[in-house]
Design a protein around this motif. Structure first.
Motif, PDB file in Angstrom:
ATOM      1  N   ALA A 155       0.854  -1.196   0.000  1.00 32.69           N
ATOM      2  CA  ALA A 155       0.000   0.000   0.000  1.00 32.69           C
ATOM      3  C   ALA A 155       0.885   1.240   0.000  1.00 32.69           C
ATOM      4  O   ALA A 155       1.802   1.366   0.811  1.00 32.69           O
ATOM      5  CB  ALA A 155      -0.914  -0.005   1.222  1.00 32.69           C
ATOM      6  N   SER A 156       0.608   2.166  -0.923  1.00 29.62           N
ATOM      7  CA  SER A 156       1.484   3.328  -1.114  1.00 29.62           C
ATOM      8  C   SER A 156       0.659   4.590  -1.301  1.00 29.62           C
ATOM      9  O   SER A 156      -0.508   4.528  -1.716  1.00 29.62           O
ATOM     10  CB  SER A 156       2.378   3.117  -2.341  1.00 29.62           C
ATOM     11  N   ILE A 210       8.431  -0.548  -7.076  1.00 27.82           N
ATOM     12  CA  ILE A 210       8.715   0.529  -6.118  1.00 27.82           C
ATOM     13  C   ILE A 210       9.916   1.361  -6.551  1.00 27.82           C
ATOM     14  O   ILE A 210       9.849   2.598  -6.590  1.00 27.82           O
ATOM     15  CB  ILE A 210       8.917  -0.059  -4.708  1.00 27.82           C
ATOM     16  N   GLN A 211      11.023   0.702  -6.859  1.00 33.16           N
ATOM     17  CA  GLN A 211      12.226   1.460  -7.198  1.00 33.16           C
ATOM     18  C   GLN A 211      12.061   2.296  -8.471  1.00 33.16           C
ATOM     19  O   GLN A 211      12.368   3.499  -8.459  1.00 33.16           O
ATOM     20  CB  GLN A 211      13.416   0.511  -7.332  1.00 33.16           C
ATOM     21  N   ASP A 216      11.036   7.744 -10.951  1.00 35.64           N
ATOM     22  CA  ASP A 216      10.230   8.594 -11.836  1.00 35.64           C
ATOM     23  C   ASP A 216       9.633   9.776 -11.075  1.00 35.64           C
ATOM     24  O   ASP A 216       9.645  10.923 -11.564  1.00 35.64           O
ATOM     25  CB  ASP A 216       9.121   7.769 -12.488  1.00 35.64           C
ATOM     26  N   LEU A 217       9.088   9.501  -9.896  1.00 40.67           N
ATOM     27  CA  LEU A 217       8.482  10.577  -9.103  1.00 40.67           C
ATOM     28  C   LEU A 217       9.535  11.606  -8.699  1.00 40.67           C
ATOM     29  O   LEU A 217       9.280  12.824  -8.760  1.00 40.67           O
ATOM     30  CB  LEU A 217       7.813   9.991  -7.856  1.00 40.67           C
ATOM     31  N   ARG A 218      10.694  11.153  -8.297  1.00 43.84           N
ATOM     32  CA  ARG A 218      11.735  12.100  -7.880  1.00 43.84           C
ATOM     33  C   ARG A 218      12.204  12.952  -9.067  1.00 43.84           C
ATOM     34  O   ARG A 218      12.461  14.156  -8.914  1.00 43.84           O
ATOM     35  CB  ARG A 218      12.899  11.331  -7.258  1.00 43.84           C
ATOM     36  N   ALA A 219      12.306  12.344 -10.237  1.00 46.65           N
ATOM     37  CA  ALA A 219      12.751  13.102 -11.412  1.00 46.65           C
ATOM     38  C   ALA A 219      11.738  14.178 -11.800  1.00 46.65           C
ATOM     39  O   ALA A 219      12.120  15.289 -12.208  1.00 46.65           O
ATOM     40  CB  ALA A 219      12.990  12.143 -12.574  1.00 46.65           C
ATOM     41  N   ASN A 333       6.105   0.228   4.931  1.00 46.99           N
ATOM     42  CA  ASN A 333       6.714   0.936   6.056  1.00 46.99           C
ATOM     43  C   ASN A 333       7.952   1.726   5.640  1.00 46.99           C
ATOM     44  O   ASN A 333       8.718   2.172   6.489  1.00 46.99           O
ATOM     45  CB  ASN A 333       7.085  -0.062   7.164  1.00 46.99           C
ATOM     46  N   ARG A 334       8.137   1.915   4.345  1.00 48.84           N
ATOM     47  CA  ARG A 334       9.267   2.685   3.845  1.00 48.84           C
ATOM     48  C   ARG A 334       8.788   4.057   3.378  1.00 48.84           C
ATOM     49  O   ARG A 334       7.736   4.167   2.746  1.00 48.84           O
ATOM     50  CB  ARG A 334       9.944   1.949   2.681  1.00 48.84           C
TER      51      ARG A 334
END
Length: 344
Positions: A155-156, A210-211, A216-219, A333-334
Motif C-alpha cells: 500500500a502506497s 517501487i524502485q 520517476d516521481l523524484r525526477a 513501512n518505507r
C-alpha cells in the motif's frame, strides 16, 4: 705271516666293534652277555645317541609316504609381533578399507533408486500454502481494511507532511475541543496522529515497481519549487468504501501548486495502470475520524465546530500557514523523501 697278521688284526677290530653285524658270536646268550657286560658309561652313551636319533627323525622326517607325518609339512614358526608404528599403519589401512567398502555399498544402493526419488525434497514451508491473513479491527482502533491484504502488495501514497513544530501542543488542544463537542452528540471521534495532505489515492504496488516508480516521481517532482499552504474552514469526508468518516480542514491557498504536482504524479502512475487522483478532489488535512458513515450527523454539527475553529485560528494565526519544502512517498513501512527546489 703277513697275511695272517692282517687277518688277526681284522678279527680284533671286529671284536671291538659296536656294530650289530656278525661279531663272531652265534648264540643269543652270547649277545646278551655282551650287552650286559658293557660299562654304564657306554650304556648311557648309547641311550643318548638313541634319543638324538629320535629327535633328528622328528626334525627331519623321511620323504617316505609310509609315515603319516611325512605327508603333512611342519607349520612355519609364528611371525614376530608387529611394532607400535606398524600396528597403527595396519589399523589405518583397515579403517580406510572399511570406509571404501561402505562408500561403494552406499553408491550401489542408491544407484538402483530412480532419479525422481533421489531429488532433494522442498521444505515443508514452501510446499504448504501461506497462512491466510485475517484482519482484526480491534487491533486497529476499529478500522476495516479497504483493500484486502495480499502478500507481495504494498500500500502506497504520495502526500504533503505538515510539521507543527512548537505549535504541536496548542493544535492538539484545538483538536481535543472538536472531539469533545462531537461527543456531546454521541459522535465518538479519534484525533488523527499523522497530519498530512494526500496527493494520491491509496495505491497498491508490486515490489519490483517501487524502485522505478520512486525514481520517476523524484525526477518529475523535484523540479517544483517550494511553496506555502493556507488552511481555512472545516469539511466532512467519507472514504469510497464508506467505512470511515473524517473531519478535515480545507486548503485554501496553494491549490494551484498542488494541482500541478498531482498532474505529474498521475502521469507517472498511469504507466503502471494505477488509479489517478480524484477529479474534483478537495485538498484537506484530516484532524479526526470515526468508523462507519456518520457524515450526515457530523455535517449537522459543522456550524458549532466552525466556531471552535475560528476562535483557535484567531489566537494562533500562524497555524494557518505551512511551508512545503518536500513531499513524501510512503510504500509499506518505507518512506522516500522528495525534496522540492529552493528558490534562489
Amino acid at each position: 705271516m703277513a697275511t695272517g697278521g692282517r687277518g688277526a688284526l681284522s678279527l680284533l677290530q671286529n671284536y671291538g666293534s659296536e656294530s650289530e653285524g656278525d661279531s663272531g658270536y652265534t648264540s643269543e646268550d652270547e649277545k646278551k652277555r655282551k650287552t650286559e657286560s658293557s660299562s654304564p658309561h657306554e650304556r648311557k652313551k648309547k641311550k643318548r645317541r638313541a634319543e638324538e636319533d629320535e629327535e633328528m627323525a622328528v626334525d627331519h622326517p623321511s620323504s617316505s609316504s609310509s609315515s603319516p607325518s611325512a605327508s603333512s609339512p611342519c607349520p612355519p614358526p609364528p611371525p614376530p609381533p608387529p611394532s607400535s608404528s606398524a600396528l597403527e599403519t595396519m589399523m589405518m589401512e583397515s579403517h580406510n578399507l572399511s570406509l571404501s567398502q561402505n562408500h561403494h555399498l552406499s553408491m550401489d544402493a542408491t544407484s538402483h533408486i530412480p532419479p525422481a526419488t533421489r531429488t532433494i525434497p522442498l521444505p515443508r514451508e514452501l510446499l504448504q500454502g501461506g497462512e491466510e491473513h485475517i484482519d482484526d479491527p480491534s487491533q486497529h482502533q476499529g478500522r476495516i481494511r479497504s483493500i484486502a491484504h495480499e502478500r507481495g502488495n504494498w500500500a502506497s501514497i504520495v502526500y504533503v507532511p505538515l510539521h507543527l513544530g512548537v505549535f504541536a501542543a496548542s493544535f492538539a488542544s484545538f483538536i481535543a475541543s472538536l472531539v469533545a463537542a462531537c461527543q456531546d452528540y454521541n459522535l465518538i471521534l479519534t484525533p488523527s496522529s499523522d497530519l498530512h495532505i494526500s496527493l494520491t489515492r491509496t495505491l497498491i504496488l508490486r515490489l519490483h515497481w517501487i524502485q522505478p516508480l520512486t525514481e520517476d516521481l523524484r525526477a518529475k517532482l523535484s523540479k517544483f519549487s517550494r511553496f506555502s499552504l493556507w488552511l481555512h474552514g472545516l469539511s466532512v469526508y467519507v472514504n469510497e468504501e464508506r467505512t470511515r468518516t473524517f473531519l478535515g480542514i480545507r486548503v485554501c491557498h496553494g491549490r494551484n501548486e498542488l494541482d500541478d504536482i498531482v498532474s505529474d504524479i498521475d502521469s507517472c502512475i498511469a504507466e503502471y495502470r494505477l488509479p489517478r487522483f480524484y477529479k474534483d478532489g478537495s485538498y484537506h488535512v484530516s484532524v479526526a475520524w470515526c468508523t462507519g458513515d456518520v457524515s450526515e450527523s457530523l455535517r449537522r454539527l459543522l456550524p458549532q465546530l466552525e466556531n471552535i475553529c475560528s476562535q483557535y485560528f484567531s489566537v494562533e494565526s500562524e497555524m494557518r500557514t505551512f511551508n512545503v519544502d518536500s513531499l513524501l512517498f510512503r510504500t509499506g513501512n518505507r518512506i522516500h523523501t522528495i525534496h522540492l527546489k529552493a528558490d534562489h
